[in-house]
Design a protein around this motif. Structure first.
Motif, PDB file in Angstrom:
ATOM      1  N   GLY A 181      10.126 -30.875 -77.856  1.00 30.11           N
ATOM      2  CA  GLY A 181      10.524 -30.921 -76.458  1.00 30.11           C
ATOM      3  C   GLY A 181      11.924 -30.386 -76.252  1.00 30.11           C
ATOM      4  O   GLY A 181      12.360 -29.465 -76.942  1.00 30.11           O
ATOM      5  N   GLU A 182      12.648 -31.000 -75.331  1.00 24.40           N
ATOM      6  CA  GLU A 182      13.918 -30.476 -74.843  1.00 24.40           C
ATOM      7  C   GLU A 182      15.042 -31.468 -75.104  1.00 24.40           C
ATOM      8  O   GLU A 182      14.882 -32.669 -74.915  1.00 24.40           O
ATOM      9  CB  GLU A 182      13.739 -30.173 -73.349  1.00 24.40           C
ATOM     10  N   SER A 202      16.607 -34.069 -72.092  1.00 24.23           N
ATOM     11  CA  SER A 202      15.739 -35.187 -71.715  1.00 24.23           C
ATOM     12  C   SER A 202      15.556 -36.155 -72.878  1.00 24.23           C
ATOM     13  O   SER A 202      15.471 -37.377 -72.679  1.00 24.23           O
ATOM     14  CB  SER A 202      14.396 -34.687 -71.198  1.00 24.23           C
ATOM     15  N   HIS A 262      10.383 -23.446 -82.837  1.00 24.76           N
ATOM     16  CA  HIS A 262      11.684 -23.777 -82.231  1.00 24.76           C
ATOM     17  C   HIS A 262      12.373 -22.531 -81.696  1.00 24.76           C
ATOM     18  O   HIS A 262      12.201 -21.433 -82.219  1.00 24.76           O
ATOM     19  CB  HIS A 262      12.595 -24.499 -83.239  1.00 24.76           C
ATOM     20  N   SER A 263      13.182 -22.747 -80.660  1.00 29.27           N
ATOM     21  CA  SER A 263      13.997 -21.687 -80.060  1.00 29.27           C
ATOM     22  C   SER A 263      15.465 -21.856 -80.399  1.00 29.27           C
ATOM     23  O   SER A 263      16.269 -20.963 -80.149  1.00 29.27           O
ATOM     24  CB  SER A 263      13.832 -21.694 -78.534  1.00 29.27           C
ATOM     25  N   TYR A 264      15.824 -23.019 -80.945  1.00 30.54           N
ATOM     26  CA  TYR A 264      17.208 -23.356 -81.269  1.00 30.54           C
ATOM     27  C   TYR A 264      17.288 -23.708 -82.746  1.00 30.54           C
ATOM     28  O   TYR A 264      16.289 -24.118 -83.346  1.00 30.54           O
ATOM     29  CB  TYR A 264      17.689 -24.526 -80.405  1.00 30.54           C
ATOM     30  N   ARG A 292      21.021 -21.169 -79.762  1.00 27.21           N
ATOM     31  CA  ARG A 292      19.764 -20.506 -79.414  1.00 27.21           C
ATOM     32  C   ARG A 292      19.635 -19.241 -80.247  1.00 27.21           C
ATOM     33  O   ARG A 292      20.611 -18.522 -80.458  1.00 27.21           O
ATOM     34  CB  ARG A 292      19.731 -20.144 -77.933  1.00 27.21           C
ATOM     35  N   GLU A 342      21.114 -25.848 -75.701  1.00 26.94           N
ATOM     36  CA  GLU A 342      19.997 -26.126 -74.804  1.00 26.94           C
ATOM     37  C   GLU A 342      20.466 -27.084 -73.708  1.00 26.94           C
ATOM     38  O   GLU A 342      20.699 -28.272 -73.953  1.00 26.94           O
ATOM     39  CB  GLU A 342      18.812 -26.727 -75.571  1.00 26.94           C
ATOM     40  N   ASN A 343      20.651 -26.563 -72.525  1.00 29.37           N
ATOM     41  CA  ASN A 343      21.128 -27.336 -71.372  1.00 29.37           C
ATOM     42  C   ASN A 343      22.472 -28.022 -71.622  1.00 29.37           C
ATOM     43  O   ASN A 343      22.739 -29.085 -71.063  1.00 29.37           O
ATOM     44  CB  ASN A 343      20.075 -28.347 -70.916  1.00 29.37           C
ATOM     45  N   LEU A 365      12.928 -31.316 -83.340  1.00 34.66           N
ATOM     46  CA  LEU A 365      13.966 -31.745 -82.409  1.00 34.66           C
ATOM     47  C   LEU A 365      14.705 -32.961 -82.952  1.00 34.66           C
ATOM     48  O   LEU A 365      15.906 -33.128 -82.710  1.00 34.66           O
ATOM     49  CB  LEU A 365      13.365 -32.049 -81.029  1.00 34.66           C
ATOM     50  N   THR A 367      23.982 -29.802 -74.042  1.00 33.03           N
ATOM     51  CA  THR A 367      23.704 -31.212 -74.302  1.00 33.03           C
ATOM     52  C   THR A 367      24.568 -31.778 -75.417  1.00 33.03           C
ATOM     53  O   THR A 367      24.628 -31.215 -76.510  1.00 33.03           O
ATOM     54  CB  THR A 367      22.210 -31.380 -74.685  1.00 33.03           C
ATOM     55  N   SER A 392      24.248 -29.121 -78.325  1.00 37.51           N
ATOM     56  CA  SER A 392      23.219 -28.087 -78.289  1.00 37.51           C
ATOM     57  C   SER A 392      23.466 -27.146 -77.123  1.00 37.51           C
ATOM     58  O   SER A 392      23.835 -27.584 -76.021  1.00 37.51           O
ATOM     59  CB  SER A 392      21.827 -28.706 -78.137  1.00 37.51           C
TER      60      SER A 392
END
Length: 195
Positions: A48-49, A52, A142-144, A104, A89-90, A78, A92, A87
């Motif tokens: 997931g992300e 969140s 994964h993207s990260y 990323r 990602e957003n 994750l 975080t 991260s």
């Protein structure tokens, strides 16, 4: 053996529970801090992300509990990234257990993001990989990624080297999905359970 699988509403939990069940190990899915503290081993799967996931960990108070654990701990996908400090990602803030920042993957002509599929492990350096060979394949989605550093205990390339697995004290983590990586993933789970 008392195994806690952390429940923070992240994906992929059932696959991990099934993988443990195939090994004859019964695990408890829980977000209860005391149950996690009492467990002999802790697994921290994730899909997931980042933002969140961290929001849910904070809501349950687990962001304060997890860094204090002293038993063998295994983060997956994750669950590995969340052990870092930050991260992309957003934007975080993470748990800060390991000193890496999650990046990323850059766009590259011959490499798609996300990195998805089988890739081989390189430069293995941990009892977590006992009985495995350099170039054994595992399954990534994964993207990260975490850059290679002093904490890295296995690497993979896409297209440049990145941390396929990390360790700090009792905290072990893998970027790939052990539960989807066939006999190699099974062996890694078995090795973790022996730590």
């Amino acid at each position: 053996m008392d195994i806690a699988v952390i429940d923070y509403k992240g994906g992929n939990v059932q696959s991990v529970l099934y993988a443990l069940d195939r090994l004859g190990v019964r695990a408890t899915l829980t977000a209860d801090a005391e149950q996690i503290r009492r467990a002999d081993k802790v697994l921290f799967p994730g899909e997931g992300e980042a933002a969140s996931a961290m929001q849910e960990l904070r809501a349950q108070g687990l962001d304060q509990v997890l860094p204090t654990l002293r038993q063998p701990f295994l983060g997956i996908c994750l669950g590995m990234q969340l052990l870092g400090t930050h991260s992309e990602e957003n934007d975080t803030t993470m748990l800060g257990i390991l000193p890496f920042e999650v990046k990323r993957f850059p766009a590259a002509a011959d490499y798609q993001v996300p990195h998805m599929g089988w890739n081989n492990l390189q430069r293995l350096r941990s009892p977590l990989f006992a009985g495995l060979q350099e170039q054994d394949f595992v399954y990534f989605v994964h993207s990260y990624y975490a850059p290679v550093g002093a904490y890295t205990i296995a690497e993979a390339e896409y297209p440049a080297p990145f941390s396929a697995a990390v360790q700090h004290q009792n905290f072990y983590a893998v970027q790939f999905h052990t539960e989807k990586s066939g006999p190699v993933g099974t062996r890694i789970l078995e090795n973790f359970l022996k730590l």
